[in-house]
Design a protein around this motif. Structure first.
Motif, PDB file in Angstrom:
ATOM      1  N   GLY A   7       0.813  -1.214   0.000  1.00 47.56           N
ATOM      2  CA  GLY A   7       0.000   0.000   0.000  1.00 47.56           C
ATOM      3  C   GLY A   7       0.842   1.256   0.000  1.00 47.56           C
ATOM      4  N   ILE A   8       1.956   1.224   0.730  1.00 46.47           N
ATOM      5  CA  ILE A   8       2.860   2.375   0.770  1.00 46.47           C
ATOM      6  C   ILE A   8       3.442   2.634  -0.613  1.00 46.47           C
ATOM      7  N   LEU A   9       3.897   1.570  -1.276  1.00 42.66           N
ATOM      8  CA  LEU A   9       4.465   1.732  -2.615  1.00 42.66           C
ATOM      9  C   LEU A   9       3.420   2.244  -3.598  1.00 42.66           C
ATOM     10  N   GLU A  10       2.203   1.743  -3.496  1.00 42.73           N
ATOM     11  CA  GLU A  10       1.135   2.213  -4.386  1.00 42.73           C
ATOM     12  C   GLU A  10       0.864   3.699  -4.175  1.00 42.73           C
ATOM     13  N   LYS A  11       0.844   4.159  -2.927  1.00 40.21           N
ATOM     14  CA  LYS A  11       0.630   5.588  -2.648  1.00 40.21           C
ATOM     15  C   LYS A  11       1.800   6.428  -3.148  1.00 40.21           C
ATOM     16  N   ASN A  66       3.137  -6.458 -12.210  1.00 39.51           N
ATOM     17  CA  ASN A  66       3.112  -7.348 -11.053  1.00 39.51           C
ATOM     18  C   ASN A  66       3.587  -6.567  -9.839  1.00 39.51           C
ATOM     19  N   LEU A  67       2.881  -6.721  -8.739  1.00 41.99           N
ATOM     20  CA  LEU A  67       3.265  -6.113  -7.470  1.00 41.99           C
ATOM     21  C   LEU A  67       3.267  -7.228  -6.432  1.00 41.99           C
ATOM     22  N   ILE A  68       4.456  -7.585  -5.983  1.00 48.54           N
ATOM     23  CA  ILE A  68       4.634  -8.739  -5.107  1.00 48.54           C
ATOM     24  C   ILE A  68       5.147  -8.256  -3.760  1.00 48.54           C
ATOM     25  N   SER A  69       4.461  -8.638  -2.689  1.00 47.60           N
ATOM     26  CA  SER A  69       4.847  -8.233  -1.343  1.00 47.60           C
ATOM     27  C   SER A  69       5.076  -9.468  -0.488  1.00 47.60           C
ATOM     28  N   GLY A  78       7.129  -3.626 -14.009  1.00 42.82           N
ATOM     29  CA  GLY A  78       6.265  -2.939 -14.948  1.00 42.82           C
ATOM     30  C   GLY A  78       7.056  -2.011 -15.842  1.00 42.82           C
ATOM     31  N   LYS A  79       6.376  -1.010 -16.326  1.00 41.94           N
ATOM     32  CA  LYS A  79       6.980  -0.055 -17.254  1.00 41.94           C
ATOM     33  C   LYS A  79       6.669   1.354 -16.783  1.00 41.94           C
TER      34      LYS A  79
END
Length: 100
Positions: A7-11, A66-69, A78-79
């Motif tokens: 969630g932190i990375l997405e924000k 892909n987002l892997i935690s 990604g790009k």
């Protein structure tokens, strides 16, 4: 409750795509190290701020495939698409790797 790393990375990524570099940097430690494998290493918030001011002429476009935690680690594959100073579009793939 501590927010999950994914969630932190997405924000943080959302802040960049909205052109809000200050908010992105608020997610970073003062001694952050951002490695672009095979290219360059940025050390510290000031170096990242300067890089973003120079390279992110317009907010970049992200496509996260892909987002892997797992535990304390998050991997985003990604790009990213950036607008270059001469008006050309460029594509960058970077691996940000934390090493102790």
């Amino acid at each position: 409750m501590v927010e999950d790393n994914k969630g932190i990375l997405e924000k943080a990524n959302k802040a960049i795509t909205e052109g809000d570099n200050e908010s992105f940097l608020s997610f970073c430690t003062d001694d952050i190290e951002w490695t672009f494998v095979g290219d360059l290493i940025l050390r510290g918030k000031e170096a990242i701020w300067q890089y973003m001011a120079m390279v992110y002429i317009e907010p970049p476009k992200f496509i996260v495939e892909n987002l892997i935690s797992e535990g304390d680690f998050v991997t985003a594959l990604g790009k990213i698409r950036l607008k270059d100073r001469d008006g050309k579009m460029a594509e960058l793939k970077a691996f940000v790797i934390k090493t102790d």
